[in-house]
Scaffold this active site. Structure first.
Site, PDB file in Angstrom:
ATOM      1  N   GLY A 260       0.767  -1.233   0.000  1.00  0.00           N
ATOM      2  CA  GLY A 260       0.000   0.000   0.000  1.00  0.00           C
ATOM      3  C   GLY A 260       0.799   1.284   0.000  1.00  0.00           C
ATOM      4  N   CYS A 367     -15.956   7.868 -25.436  1.00  0.00           N
ATOM      5  CA  CYS A 367     -17.193   8.663 -25.457  1.00  0.00           C
ATOM      6  C   CYS A 367     -17.778   8.833 -24.057  1.00  0.00           C
ATOM      7  CB  CYS A 367     -18.203   8.024 -26.403  1.00  0.00           C
ATOM      8  SG  CYS A 367     -17.693   8.090 -28.125  1.00  0.00           S
TER       9      CYS A 367
END
Length: 448
Positions: A260, A367
């Protein structure tokens, strides 16, 4: 005569940094500027790579990647000799990275059937593979057992049921039990994994019952515990706290405290160094864990992010409500910004030291209005054909790639010492159509 731009800071006038210098700690370690004034990685021209392999193109600094892997493995071993560093392969799951990580002393963690098969293809020994997943299938468990995967991380009792069914008589399987440490690290909600509502792991209160279930299962050996608190964490304190939480659960042979560690994506980011991260984790381990126990970490993003960039070509520019610069990629090959809001840093490879004179919306070709690479990007007036490089995309860009609008997944090339090696071929239209060719067996114009 051209004058170097100046900036005024605290009453002191100094030369303004050009884009390349501003991004020097974000771009790959082996970045440079060639005699033509263009960006290089591993002593190879980025614009030449773009011309040869096409764009979008993932480019990896192999020397820098290997160096980072050794920082992690050597650094942890020096601080805690009985240790192991796993590459969290979901961050960049390709055969080349698996093989390089194994060669540099890392073991591999996988979280699905595909990642496991890729690790096997890379030649990673079974005893150096750790298998994760909160919803492991029968097929995944069976392949792990048959391949001799060294450690399976158990996420609940269903994993134990499947393992018991798959494990041949007389064969032993080492497991770690993933527990929820109840740590809410400061990161994006989609990247937090250690809070009390996490879908991963079991609660502290469930450990005794599951340990008893394991004890009654022939061949299954509970070696220790696993925790993970999230991704892109820019503070070392939560990692030390994870060690403290898991230490309260008793003495075990193995403690896997996850990964992490965050990285720098923009000049404003201040990610901890590998050294600071290791110092924090090991200091807590020395204070709280049995000295003879094995300590494991799982860096993914911090292993590969900086080593990789993505090169794109500028396709169109226009001025409407905003100054838009559209490049030939988007959410199909760079989903992270839309998914997590992560900020990234662009640079024009063919003009990396040119002074920015435009503020643009760097957008993609998918799009969606959310197909935004960088909001208000400061760039030297982009032109059609420019090669825009997005820095620090080595983690998760390729992982999250998809076929939105029929886009084709980019190629991946590794560079170093003036040489290049193709690691993943560009997806072709034939690849895209292959899974649909069954359609030719039917007359789709006729209703069922």
């Amino acid at each position: 005569m051209t004058q170097t731009p100046l900036t005024q800071t605290a009453g002191i006038t100094a030369p303004a940094l050009n884009p390349y210098d501003q991004l020097s700690r974000i771009l790959p370690e082996e970045s440079g500027i060639d005699e033509l004034g263009e960006l290089t990685i591993g002593e190879v021209s980025v614009t030449e790579l773009a011309a040869k392999y096409g764009t979008p193109l993932h480019i990896f600094d192999e020397r820098g990647l290997r160096r980072q892997m050794r920082r992690l493995t050597d650094g942890l071993r020096e601080r805690w000799p009985n240790s192991e560093v796993l590459f969290a392969s979901k961050s960049m799951p390709i055969v080349a990275v698996y093989a390089i990580a194994a060669a540099e002393g890392m073991s591999i963690d996988v979280a699905g059937l595909g990642e496991l098969r890729l690790a096997i293809e890379a030649g990673v020994p079974g005893d150096r593979i750790y298998m994760h997943g909160n919803a492991k299938s029968d097929e995944e468990i069976a392949l792990a057992v048959s391949h001799g995967v060294g450690t399976i991380i158990i996420d609940g009792t269903d994993d134990i049921d499947r393992l018991e069914a798959a494990l041949p008589a007389g064969q032993t399987q080492r497991i770690l039990l993933r527990v929820i440490p109840n740590i809410d690290a400061d990161t994006h909600a989609t990247q937090a994994t250690g809070g009390e509502t996490s879908k991963f792991g079991v609660t502290f209160e469930q450990i005794a019952e599951i340990a008893e279930r394991v004890r009654r299962t022939p061949g299954v050996e509970l070696a220790g515990l696993h925790v993970h608190i999230g991704s892109q964490i820019l503070d070392t304190d939560p990692f030390a706290e994870a060690v403290r939480r898991v230490s309260r659960l008793g003495e075990f042979a193995v403690y896997d405290v996850g990964g992490g560690l965050g990285v720098n994506y923009t000049p404003d980011d201040q990610a901890p160094s590998v050294e600071d991260y290791l110092d924090s984790v090991v200091a807590a381990a020395r204070e709280l864990l049995p000295p003879q126990s094995k300590l494991i970490i799982e860096p993914g993003r911090s292993t590969v992010a900086r080593a990789g960039v993505t090169a794109y070509s500028v396709v169109t520019t226009k001025q409407t409500g905003r100054h838009f610069v559209a490049i030939n990629g988007g959410m199909a090959d760079h989903l992270d910004t839309a998914l997590t809001g992560q900020q990234y840093s662009p640079i024009i490879a063919n003009r990396p030291t040119a002074t920015p004179d435009a503020t643009v919306q760097l957008v993609g070709r998918q799009c969606e209005s959310g197909d935004l690479f960088v909001d208000n990007a400061a760039l030297p007036s982009p032109k059609i054909g420019d090669i825009v490089v997005l820095a620090a995309t080595g983690a998760y860009a390729y992982t999250l790639s998809n076929n939105y609008n029929g886009a084709l997944r980019p190629a991946v090339v590794f560079v170093g010492d003036g040489k290049e090696r193709l690691a993943v071929e560009r997806e072709t239209l034939d690849d895209l159509l292959r899974l649909h060719r069954v359609a030719g067996e039917h007359d789709w114009g006729t209703p069922l």
